[in-house]
Scaffold this motif. Structure first.
Motif, PDB file in Angstrom:
ATOM      1  N   GLU A 125       6.836   0.823   5.149  1.00 20.96           N
ATOM      2  CA  GLU A 125       8.141   0.227   4.872  1.00 20.96           C
ATOM      3  C   GLU A 125       8.937   1.124   3.921  1.00 20.96           C
ATOM      4  OE1 GLU A 125      10.044  -4.031   3.437  1.00 20.96           O
ATOM      5  OE2 GLU A 125       8.397  -3.174   2.287  1.00 20.96           O
ATOM      6  N   GLY A 222       4.329   0.286   0.953  1.00 15.07           N
ATOM      7  CA  GLY A 222       5.739   0.196   0.609  1.00 15.07           C
ATOM      8  C   GLY A 222       6.313   1.477   0.056  1.00 15.07           C
ATOM      9  N   LEU A 228       6.418  -2.591  -1.857  1.00 16.79           N
ATOM     10  CA  LEU A 228       6.825  -3.455  -0.752  1.00 16.79           C
ATOM     11  C   LEU A 228       7.943  -4.404  -1.154  1.00 16.79           C
ATOM     12  CD1 LEU A 228       3.316  -4.344   0.675  1.00 16.79           C
ATOM     13  CD2 LEU A 228       5.086  -3.028   1.855  1.00 16.79           C
TER      14      LEU A 228
END
Length: 267
Positions: A125, A222, A228
């Motif tokens: 992400e 993340g 994240l």
């Protein structure tokens, strides 16, 4: 065999694919517009071609012609032969590995195709550093992960720096981008994967415990700065931490990925 063209003029328009390689924003625009990416170095060029990517052209110093003769032999792409000084003038940096290739991008496969036979997956992400993305691909490939999924804002795995750091692992590990960021993790859970988010959340357990006994696992990582997002942290099936000492609570995301991949591969 690739046709050899000796070039002495740095302004030659045939070298357009190789210009200004240190200008990240310019390169991203050029490569997206023309559907190309660059591979740097004999090993990486070879791995890209062996993975089935079609060369647009090659650029190399004379001393690399023999070493890549077997790659050039079946190709119909032109090979531009330049001095190392001219290569540096065109690209903007010292091409110490001597060889570059411009190759055609392929359409990204759907998520379902990438996951079809996968048991261990990395999910990224908003990791925006090309070096980190390349290092993550390399760790995943080395430790037996089957696929990588990237959120829309992640750095490009086919950017030259990513490919170089990954040593061509981006050609060996199936990957694609997630079309839906918001529901990406629930969709993975519905596909039979247990999503394990690496995070410092209060309910995080040691990663060995989080992945123990899982048949299909997706490690979720993340961004470099904030980790994240709250959405992904809470949407994950489990939250995990790498236990540490010495007052250190986290590692660089690429280093953390390597540790977590090793633990997960031994589950």
């Amino acid at each position: 065999m690739a046709t050899l063209h000796e070039i002495t003029d740095p302004a030659d328009p045939r070298l357009a694919d190789y210009r200004d390689l240190r200008d990240v924003e310019l390169r991203k625009h050029l490569e997206a517009t023309h559907g190309l990416f660059l591979a740097e170095g004999e090993k990486v060029v070879r791995r890209a071609v062996e993975a089935g990517f079609t060369p647009r052209s090659f650029l190399m110093a004379p001393r690399w012609l023999d070493g890549l003769a077997d790659v050039l032999a079946p190709s119909e792409a032109p090979c531009y032969v330049v001095s190392e000084a001219l290569a540096e003038e065109v690209t903007g940096f010292h091409v110490h590995r001597g060889a570059l290739a411009s190759l055609e991008r392929r359409p990204l496969p759907p998520v379902e195709a990438v996951l079809a036979s996968a048991r261990s997956v990395l999910v990224l992400e908003d990791i925006v550093d090309h070096t980190n993305v390349g290092a993550i691909f390399r760790s995943g490939a080395a430790l037996g992960f089957d696929a990588v999924l990237l959120a829309p804002r992640c750095a490009d795995p086919l950017y030259r720096r990513s490919i170089k750091v990954a040593m061509g692992a981006v050609f060996a590990v199936p990957w694609t981008r997630l079309p839906d960021w918001y529901d990406a993790l629930p969709a993975l859970s519905a596909a039979g994967f247990t999503t394990v988010a690496l995070t410092l959340a209060p309910d995080a357990v040691p990663v060995e415990e989080a992945v123990a006994g899982l048949e299909k696992v997706a490690l979720v990582l993340g961004s470099e700065g904030h980790g994240l997002s709250p959405r992904w942290e809470q949407a994950a099936d489990r939250r995990a931490i790498i236990p540490m000492r010495g007052g250190i609570d986290s590692l660089n995301v690429a280093a953390a990925t390597a540790v977590a991949c090793y633990v997960t591969a031994r589950r």
